[in-house]
Design a protein around this motif. Structure first.
Motif, short mmCIF file in Angstrom:
data_model
loop_
_atom_site.label_atom_id
_atom_site.label_comp_id
_atom_site.label_asym_id
_atom_site.label_seq_id
_atom_site.Cartn_x
_atom_site.Cartn_y
_atom_site.Cartn_z
N GLN A 4 -28.93 2.24 -17.58
CA GLN A 4 -28.38 2.62 -18.88
C GLN A 4 -29.52 2.93 -19.84
N ASN A 9 -23.40 -1.08 -26.09
CA ASN A 9 -22.16 -1.24 -26.87
C ASN A 9 -21.10 -1.97 -26.05
N SER A 10 -19.90 -2.09 -26.62
CA SER A 10 -18.85 -2.90 -25.99
C SER A 10 -18.18 -2.23 -24.82
N TYR A 11 -18.60 -0.99 -24.51
CA TYR A 11 -17.97 -0.29 -23.40
C TYR A 11 -18.78 -0.34 -22.12
N ILE A 12 -19.97 -0.97 -22.21
CA ILE A 12 -20.77 -1.16 -21.01
C ILE A 12 -21.10 -2.62 -20.87
N ASN A 13 -21.55 -3.00 -19.70
CA ASN A 13 -21.87 -4.41 -19.44
C ASN A 13 -20.69 -5.33 -19.76
N ILE A 14 -19.52 -4.94 -19.30
CA ILE A 14 -18.32 -5.72 -19.67
C ILE A 14 -18.10 -6.93 -18.76
N ASP A 17 -18.53 -10.24 -20.45
CA ASP A 17 -17.78 -10.43 -21.70
C ASP A 17 -16.75 -11.56 -21.55
N ARG A 19 -13.21 -13.24 -22.70
CA ARG A 19 -11.94 -12.78 -23.23
C ARG A 19 -11.30 -13.86 -24.08
#
Length: 375
Positions: A4, A9-14, A17, A19
Protein backbone atom coordinates in the motif's frame (compact mmCIF):
# COMPACT_ATOMS: atom_id res chain seq x y z
CA UNK A 1 0.43 -9.20 1.75
CA UNK A 2 -0.68 -6.38 -0.55
CA UNK A 3 1.62 -3.35 -0.75
CA UNK A 4 0.00 0.00 0.00
CA UNK A 5 1.09 3.57 -0.52
CA UNK A 6 -0.19 6.90 0.76
CA UNK A 7 -2.76 7.50 3.44
CA UNK A 8 -3.87 4.70 5.69
CA UNK A 9 -7.66 4.92 5.87
CA UNK A 10 -10.60 2.88 7.15
CA UNK A 11 -11.01 1.01 3.89
CA UNK A 12 -7.70 -0.83 4.09
CA UNK A 13 -6.12 -2.96 6.77
CA UNK A 14 -9.57 -3.93 8.02
CA UNK A 15 -8.52 -7.30 9.49
CA UNK A 16 -7.38 -5.88 12.86
CA UNK A 17 -10.32 -3.50 13.11
CA UNK A 18 -12.50 -3.98 16.18
CA UNK A 19 -16.24 -4.07 15.69
CA UNK A 20 -18.79 -2.48 17.98
CA UNK A 21 -21.22 -5.31 18.79
CA UNK A 22 -24.19 -5.29 21.14
CA UNK A 23 -23.62 -7.40 24.22
CA UNK A 24 -27.29 -8.33 24.14
CA UNK A 25 -29.27 -10.33 21.59
CA UNK A 26 -32.53 -8.54 20.77
CA UNK A 27 -35.52 -10.77 20.00
CA UNK A 28 -37.59 -9.50 17.09
CA UNK A 29 -40.83 -11.20 18.14
CA UNK A 30 -42.90 -9.90 21.05
CA UNK A 31 -43.18 -12.05 24.15
CA UNK A 32 -46.93 -12.21 24.68
CA UNK A 33 -48.68 -14.55 27.17
CA UNK A 34 -51.85 -12.55 27.78
CA UNK A 35 -54.33 -15.44 28.11
CA UNK A 36 -52.05 -17.31 30.51
CA UNK A 37 -51.55 -14.18 32.62
CA UNK A 38 -55.26 -13.33 32.75
CA UNK A 39 -56.63 -16.85 33.37
CA UNK A 40 -53.89 -18.13 35.69
CA UNK A 41 -53.32 -21.57 37.20
CA UNK A 42 -55.51 -21.44 40.33
CA UNK A 43 -57.00 -24.92 40.28
CA UNK A 44 -58.04 -24.62 43.92
CA UNK A 45 -61.32 -23.01 42.93
CA UNK A 46 -62.44 -26.34 41.39
CA UNK A 47 -61.52 -28.43 44.46
CA UNK A 48 -60.08 -31.34 42.48
CA UNK A 49 -59.34 -34.57 44.36
CA UNK A 50 -57.06 -37.49 43.51
CA UNK A 51 -54.57 -35.12 41.97
CA UNK A 52 -52.51 -35.38 39.81
CA UNK A 53 -53.75 -36.93 36.55
CA UNK A 54 -53.43 -36.62 32.79
CA UNK A 55 -57.23 -36.90 32.50
CA UNK A 56 -59.32 -34.75 34.82
CA UNK A 57 -63.05 -34.17 35.27
CA UNK A 58 -65.17 -31.54 36.91
CA UNK A 59 -68.79 -31.90 38.01
CA UNK A 60 -71.56 -29.57 36.89
CA UNK A 61 -75.22 -29.24 37.83
CA UNK A 62 -78.08 -26.90 36.95
CA UNK A 63 -81.33 -25.83 38.55
CA UNK A 64 -84.49 -27.44 37.18
CA UNK A 65 -85.53 -25.96 33.84
CA UNK A 66 -88.32 -23.40 34.19
CA UNK A 67 -89.66 -23.53 30.63
CA UNK A 68 -91.55 -26.14 28.65
CA UNK A 69 -93.58 -26.18 25.43
CA UNK A 70 -97.28 -26.96 25.32
CA UNK A 71 -98.15 -29.70 22.81
CA UNK A 72 -101.93 -29.19 22.90
CA UNK A 73 -104.87 -28.39 25.12
CA UNK A 74 -104.92 -24.65 25.66
CA UNK A 75 -105.97 -23.59 22.17
CA UNK A 76 -109.52 -24.94 21.93
CA UNK A 77 -111.22 -23.17 24.81
CA UNK A 78 -110.45 -20.77 27.61
CA UNK A 79 -112.13 -23.21 29.99
CA UNK A 80 -110.02 -26.25 29.07
CA UNK A 81 -108.59 -27.77 32.25
CA UNK A 82 -106.14 -30.31 30.84
CA UNK A 83 -103.13 -29.86 28.59
CA UNK A 84 -100.40 -32.01 27.09
CA UNK A 85 -96.90 -30.80 27.82
CA UNK A 86 -93.52 -31.81 26.43
CA UNK A 87 -91.50 -32.74 29.51
CA UNK A 88 -93.47 -34.46 32.27
CA UNK A 89 -90.49 -34.50 34.65
CA UNK A 90 -90.60 -30.70 34.97
CA UNK A 91 -94.11 -30.59 36.48
CA UNK A 92 -95.60 -31.33 39.89
CA UNK A 93 -98.89 -30.40 41.60
CA UNK A 94 -98.68 -26.91 43.06
CA UNK A 95 -96.68 -25.42 40.18
CA UNK A 96 -97.75 -22.04 38.84
CA UNK A 97 -96.93 -21.60 35.15
CA UNK A 98 -97.24 -18.51 32.98
CA UNK A 99 -98.82 -19.02 29.56
CA UNK A 100 -98.39 -15.68 27.84
CA UNK A 101 -100.30 -13.35 30.24
CA UNK A 102 -102.37 -16.09 31.89
CA UNK A 103 -101.25 -17.97 34.98
CA UNK A 104 -102.28 -21.62 35.34
CA UNK A 105 -102.02 -23.69 38.51
CA UNK A 106 -101.21 -27.41 38.21
CA UNK A 107 -103.46 -29.66 40.33
CA UNK A 108 -102.40 -33.06 38.95
CA UNK A 109 -99.80 -34.63 36.69
CA UNK A 110 -100.35 -37.90 34.81
CA UNK A 111 -97.54 -38.62 32.35
CA UNK A 112 -97.44 -35.70 29.94
CA UNK A 113 -101.02 -34.65 30.74
CA UNK A 114 -101.49 -31.97 33.39
CA UNK A 115 -104.71 -30.85 35.05
CA UNK A 116 -104.78 -27.10 35.63
CA UNK A 117 -106.84 -24.28 37.13
CA UNK A 118 -107.17 -21.60 34.44
CA UNK A 119 -106.88 -17.87 35.13
CA UNK A 120 -105.11 -18.54 38.42
CA UNK A 121 -104.43 -15.66 40.79
CA UNK A 122 -107.02 -13.39 39.21
CA UNK A 123 -105.45 -13.49 35.74
CA UNK A 124 -107.66 -13.83 32.67
CA UNK A 125 -108.02 -17.22 30.97
CA UNK A 126 -107.24 -16.96 27.27
CA UNK A 127 -106.90 -19.02 24.12
CA UNK A 128 -103.31 -19.98 23.34
CA UNK A 129 -101.73 -21.41 20.25
CA UNK A 130 -100.26 -24.88 20.47
CA UNK A 131 -96.46 -25.04 20.99
CA UNK A 132 -96.32 -21.87 23.07
CA UNK A 133 -93.61 -21.98 25.72
CA UNK A 134 -94.78 -21.71 29.33
CA UNK A 135 -92.56 -20.54 32.18
CA UNK A 136 -92.79 -21.77 35.76
CA UNK A 137 -93.00 -18.67 37.94
CA UNK A 138 -93.89 -20.06 41.36
CA UNK A 139 -95.14 -22.94 43.48
CA UNK A 140 -98.25 -22.88 45.67
CA UNK A 141 -99.12 -26.06 47.57
CA UNK A 142 -102.44 -26.86 49.25
CA UNK A 143 -102.21 -26.93 53.03
CA UNK A 144 -101.80 -30.53 54.27
CA UNK A 145 -101.50 -32.01 50.77
CA UNK A 146 -99.56 -35.25 50.30
CA UNK A 147 -96.03 -34.93 48.96
CA UNK A 148 -95.55 -35.57 45.24
CA UNK A 149 -92.53 -36.36 43.14
CA UNK A 150 -90.51 -33.22 42.43
CA UNK A 151 -88.41 -32.38 39.37
CA UNK A 152 -84.69 -32.96 39.70
CA UNK A 153 -81.54 -32.75 37.59
CA UNK A 154 -78.70 -35.19 37.09
CA UNK A 155 -75.14 -34.15 37.90
CA UNK A 156 -72.93 -34.32 34.82
CA UNK A 157 -69.17 -34.23 34.35
CA UNK A 158 -66.95 -32.56 31.84
CA UNK A 159 -63.35 -33.50 31.19
CA UNK A 160 -60.11 -32.59 29.47
CA UNK A 161 -56.57 -33.89 28.93
CA UNK A 162 -53.09 -32.60 29.57
CA UNK A 163 -50.58 -32.04 26.80
CA UNK A 164 -46.78 -32.14 26.87
CA UNK A 165 -44.82 -29.12 25.65
CA UNK A 166 -41.08 -29.65 25.05
CA UNK A 167 -37.95 -28.15 23.48
CA UNK A 168 -34.56 -29.86 23.17
CA UNK A 169 -31.38 -27.94 24.08
CA UNK A 170 -28.28 -29.24 22.26
CA UNK A 171 -25.03 -27.25 22.38
CA UNK A 172 -21.61 -28.52 21.31
CA UNK A 173 -18.89 -28.36 23.98
CA UNK A 174 -16.69 -26.02 21.94
CA UNK A 175 -19.58 -23.65 21.17
CA UNK A 176 -20.40 -23.44 24.86
CA UNK A 177 -16.83 -22.48 25.76
CA UNK A 178 -16.20 -19.84 23.06
CA UNK A 179 -16.39 -16.25 24.30
CA UNK A 180 -19.04 -14.45 22.27
CA UNK A 181 -20.84 -11.15 22.19
CA UNK A 182 -24.36 -11.21 23.60
CA UNK A 183 -24.17 -14.70 25.09
CA UNK A 184 -22.40 -15.70 28.26
CA UNK A 185 -23.64 -19.29 27.95
CA UNK A 186 -25.40 -20.69 24.89
CA UNK A 187 -27.03 -23.36 26.98
CA UNK A 188 -28.57 -20.85 29.40
CA UNK A 189 -29.58 -18.54 26.56
CA UNK A 190 -31.36 -21.33 24.69
CA UNK A 191 -33.06 -22.56 27.87
CA UNK A 192 -34.46 -19.08 28.49
CA UNK A 193 -35.56 -18.69 24.85
CA UNK A 194 -37.19 -22.13 24.75
CA UNK A 195 -39.06 -21.39 27.97
CA UNK A 196 -40.51 -18.23 26.47
CA UNK A 197 -41.46 -19.99 23.23
CA UNK A 198 -43.26 -22.73 25.15
CA UNK A 199 -45.08 -20.17 27.30
CA UNK A 200 -46.31 -18.47 24.12
CA UNK A 201 -47.49 -21.85 22.82
CA UNK A 202 -49.32 -22.36 26.10
CA UNK A 203 -50.93 -18.92 25.80
CA UNK A 204 -52.46 -19.97 22.46
CA UNK A 205 -54.10 -23.07 23.96
CA UNK A 206 -57.44 -21.40 24.89
CA UNK A 207 -57.99 -20.27 21.30
CA UNK A 208 -56.82 -23.29 19.34
CA UNK A 209 -56.83 -26.35 21.63
CA UNK A 210 -58.84 -29.39 20.50
CA UNK A 211 -59.53 -32.13 23.06
CA UNK A 212 -57.91 -35.40 22.01
CA UNK A 213 -57.10 -38.42 24.17
CA UNK A 214 -54.02 -39.37 22.17
CA UNK A 215 -52.54 -42.74 21.27
CA UNK A 216 -49.12 -44.34 21.28
CA UNK A 217 -48.49 -42.68 17.91
CA UNK A 218 -50.35 -39.35 18.31
CA UNK A 219 -49.99 -36.97 21.24
CA UNK A 220 -52.62 -35.98 23.79
CA UNK A 221 -54.08 -32.52 23.20
CA UNK A 222 -55.92 -30.27 25.64
CA UNK A 223 -59.21 -28.73 24.55
CA UNK A 224 -59.54 -24.94 24.62
CA UNK A 225 -62.44 -22.51 24.92
CA UNK A 226 -64.22 -23.76 21.78
CA UNK A 227 -64.30 -27.29 23.19
CA UNK A 228 -66.40 -26.21 26.17
CA UNK A 229 -68.23 -22.99 25.22
CA UNK A 230 -71.03 -23.92 22.85
CA UNK A 231 -73.75 -21.49 23.97
CA UNK A 232 -74.06 -17.70 23.75
CA UNK A 233 -72.19 -17.65 20.44
CA UNK A 234 -72.98 -14.59 18.32
CA UNK A 235 -72.09 -15.15 14.66
CA UNK A 236 -71.46 -11.80 12.96
CA UNK A 237 -71.43 -13.54 9.55
CA UNK A 238 -68.56 -11.37 8.29
CA UNK A 239 -70.38 -8.13 9.13
CA UNK A 240 -68.72 -5.32 11.02
CA UNK A 241 -68.51 -5.74 14.80
CA UNK A 242 -71.17 -3.65 16.53
CA UNK A 243 -71.88 -2.58 20.07
CA UNK A 244 -75.22 -4.42 19.90
CA UNK A 245 -73.42 -7.70 19.21
CA UNK A 246 -71.45 -7.28 22.42
CA UNK A 247 -74.45 -6.13 24.47
CA UNK A 248 -76.73 -8.87 23.09
CA UNK A 249 -74.19 -11.55 24.00
CA UNK A 250 -73.83 -10.12 27.51
CA UNK A 251 -77.61 -10.15 27.84
CA UNK A 252 -77.78 -13.78 26.75
CA UNK A 253 -75.07 -14.72 29.24
CA UNK A 254 -76.96 -12.90 32.00
CA UNK A 255 -80.16 -14.78 31.12
CA UNK A 256 -78.21 -18.01 31.63
CA UNK A 257 -76.91 -16.92 35.04
CA UNK A 258 -73.41 -15.76 34.08
CA UNK A 259 -71.63 -12.51 34.85
CA UNK A 260 -68.32 -12.32 32.91
CA UNK A 261 -65.49 -10.08 34.03
CA UNK A 262 -63.02 -10.34 31.13
CA UNK A 263 -62.99 -9.66 27.39
CA UNK A 264 -60.15 -11.18 25.39
CA UNK A 265 -59.90 -10.05 21.80
CA UNK A 266 -57.60 -8.80 19.04
CA UNK A 267 -56.44 -5.35 18.01
CA UNK A 268 -59.24 -4.71 15.49
CA UNK A 269 -61.99 -5.29 18.05
CA UNK A 270 -60.19 -3.03 20.52
CA UNK A 271 -60.26 -0.24 17.93
CA UNK A 272 -63.96 -0.82 17.33
CA UNK A 273 -64.70 -0.71 21.06
CA UNK A 274 -62.77 2.56 21.29
CA UNK A 275 -65.05 3.95 18.55
CA UNK A 276 -68.26 2.63 20.17
CA UNK A 277 -67.63 4.40 23.45
CA UNK A 278 -65.59 7.43 22.39
CA UNK A 279 -68.45 9.78 23.22
CA UNK A 280 -69.20 8.10 26.56
CA UNK A 281 -66.01 8.75 28.50
CA UNK A 282 -64.88 11.45 30.92
CA UNK A 283 -61.96 13.38 29.49
CA UNK A 284 -59.52 16.02 30.62
CA UNK A 285 -58.35 18.65 28.18
CA UNK A 286 -54.88 18.14 26.77
CA UNK A 287 -53.17 20.09 24.02
CA UNK A 288 -50.82 17.22 23.16
CA UNK A 289 -52.83 14.00 23.54
CA UNK A 290 -55.42 12.63 21.17
CA UNK A 291 -57.47 9.45 21.00
CA UNK A 292 -59.22 7.24 23.50
CA UNK A 293 -58.44 3.73 24.73
CA UNK A 294 -61.24 1.77 26.40
CA UNK A 295 -59.75 -0.79 28.82
CA UNK A 296 -62.87 -1.44 30.88
CA UNK A 297 -66.53 -1.88 29.94
CA UNK A 298 -69.57 -1.83 32.21
CA UNK A 299 -71.96 -4.72 31.65
CA UNK A 300 -75.18 -2.96 30.55
CA UNK A 301 -77.24 -5.57 32.39
CA UNK A 302 -75.48 -6.12 35.72
CA UNK A 303 -73.15 -3.13 36.00
CA UNK A 304 -70.17 -5.42 36.53
CA UNK A 305 -66.94 -4.11 35.02
CA UNK A 306 -65.21 -6.22 32.38
CA UNK A 307 -61.50 -5.77 31.65
CA UNK A 308 -60.87 -5.37 27.93
CA UNK A 309 -57.55 -7.02 27.09
CA UNK A 310 -55.91 -7.27 23.67
CA UNK A 311 -54.18 -10.56 22.94
CA UNK A 312 -52.05 -10.96 19.82
CA UNK A 313 -52.72 -14.70 19.98
CA UNK A 314 -56.52 -14.34 19.81
CA UNK A 315 -57.97 -14.92 16.33
CA UNK A 316 -58.55 -11.48 14.83
CA UNK A 317 -62.29 -12.03 14.31
CA UNK A 318 -63.14 -13.29 17.81
CA UNK A 319 -64.18 -11.48 21.00
CA UNK A 320 -64.43 -13.70 24.08
CA UNK A 321 -66.44 -12.80 27.21
CA UNK A 322 -65.29 -14.93 30.11
CA UNK A 323 -66.01 -15.44 33.79
CA UNK A 324 -62.47 -16.08 35.03
CA UNK A 325 -63.61 -17.72 38.28
CA UNK A 326 -64.66 -20.69 36.15
CA UNK A 327 -61.53 -20.97 33.96
CA UNK A 328 -57.95 -21.96 34.71
CA UNK A 329 -54.84 -23.54 33.29
CA UNK A 330 -53.90 -26.86 34.89
CA UNK A 331 -50.16 -27.00 35.63
CA UNK A 332 -49.85 -30.78 35.89
CA UNK A 333 -46.04 -30.58 35.65
CA UNK A 334 -44.79 -26.97 35.39
CA UNK A 335 -41.95 -26.15 32.99
CA UNK A 336 -38.46 -27.20 34.08
CA UNK A 337 -35.04 -27.95 32.53
CA UNK A 338 -33.34 -31.31 32.87
CA UNK A 339 -30.07 -32.71 31.56
CA UNK A 340 -30.33 -35.64 29.19
CA UNK A 341 -27.81 -38.35 28.36
CA UNK A 342 -24.75 -36.91 26.65
CA UNK A 343 -24.47 -37.72 22.93
CA UNK A 344 -21.10 -37.08 21.31
CA UNK A 345 -19.26 -33.91 22.28
CA UNK A 346 -22.39 -31.93 23.20
CA UNK A 347 -24.43 -30.80 26.19
CA UNK A 348 -27.97 -32.10 25.76
CA UNK A 349 -31.07 -31.27 27.79
CA UNK A 350 -34.72 -30.35 27.46
CA UNK A 351 -37.22 -27.79 28.66
CA UNK A 352 -40.46 -29.65 29.25
CA UNK A 353 -43.81 -29.22 30.99
CA UNK A 354 -47.30 -30.71 30.97
CA UNK A 355 -50.40 -28.55 31.13
CA UNK A 356 -54.16 -28.77 30.75
CA UNK A 357 -57.10 -26.39 30.68
CA UNK A 358 -60.39 -26.16 32.59
CA UNK A 359 -63.46 -24.19 31.47
CA UNK A 360 -66.58 -24.90 33.52
CA UNK A 361 -70.20 -23.73 33.22
CA UNK A 362 -70.49 -23.31 29.47
CA UNK A 363 -73.41 -20.87 29.63
CA UNK A 364 -71.55 -18.39 31.86
CA UNK A 365 -69.33 -17.34 28.95
CA UNK A 366 -69.85 -16.11 25.40
CA UNK A 367 -68.26 -15.26 22.09
CA UNK A 368 -68.79 -12.84 19.22
CA UNK A 369 -67.10 -14.34 16.17
CA UNK A 370 -66.59 -14.18 12.42
CA UNK A 371 -66.86 -10.39 12.27
CA UNK A 372 -65.11 -8.45 9.54
CA UNK A 373 -61.65 -7.15 10.41
CA UNK A 374 -61.70 -4.58 7.61
CA UNK A 375 -65.12 -2.96 8.09
Amino acid sequence: MTSQGGMINSYINIVPDKRMVSDRILLLDPYDIVAYSMLGTDMGKFNFTNREGKTYEWLEDTFTDRTDAIVSGLSSSTTTTTAVITTAALFQPGDVWLAESEQVWVSAVSGTTITVVRGFGGTTAATHADTIVMTRISRARIDGDDADNSPSTEVTSNYNYTQILQRTINVARTKEKIAEYGVASWENYLIDKAMKELMMDLARLPYYGKRYAGTASAARYAGGLRTFITNNLTDASSAALTRDMIDDTLQNIHADGGDPNLILTGAHAQRKINDFYEGFVTTERSESLGGVLIKKLMNPITGKVLDVVVDRNCPTNELWMLETGLISYYAFDPFFFEKLAKTGDANVGEVVGEYGFVCANDIHHGLVHTFSTTA
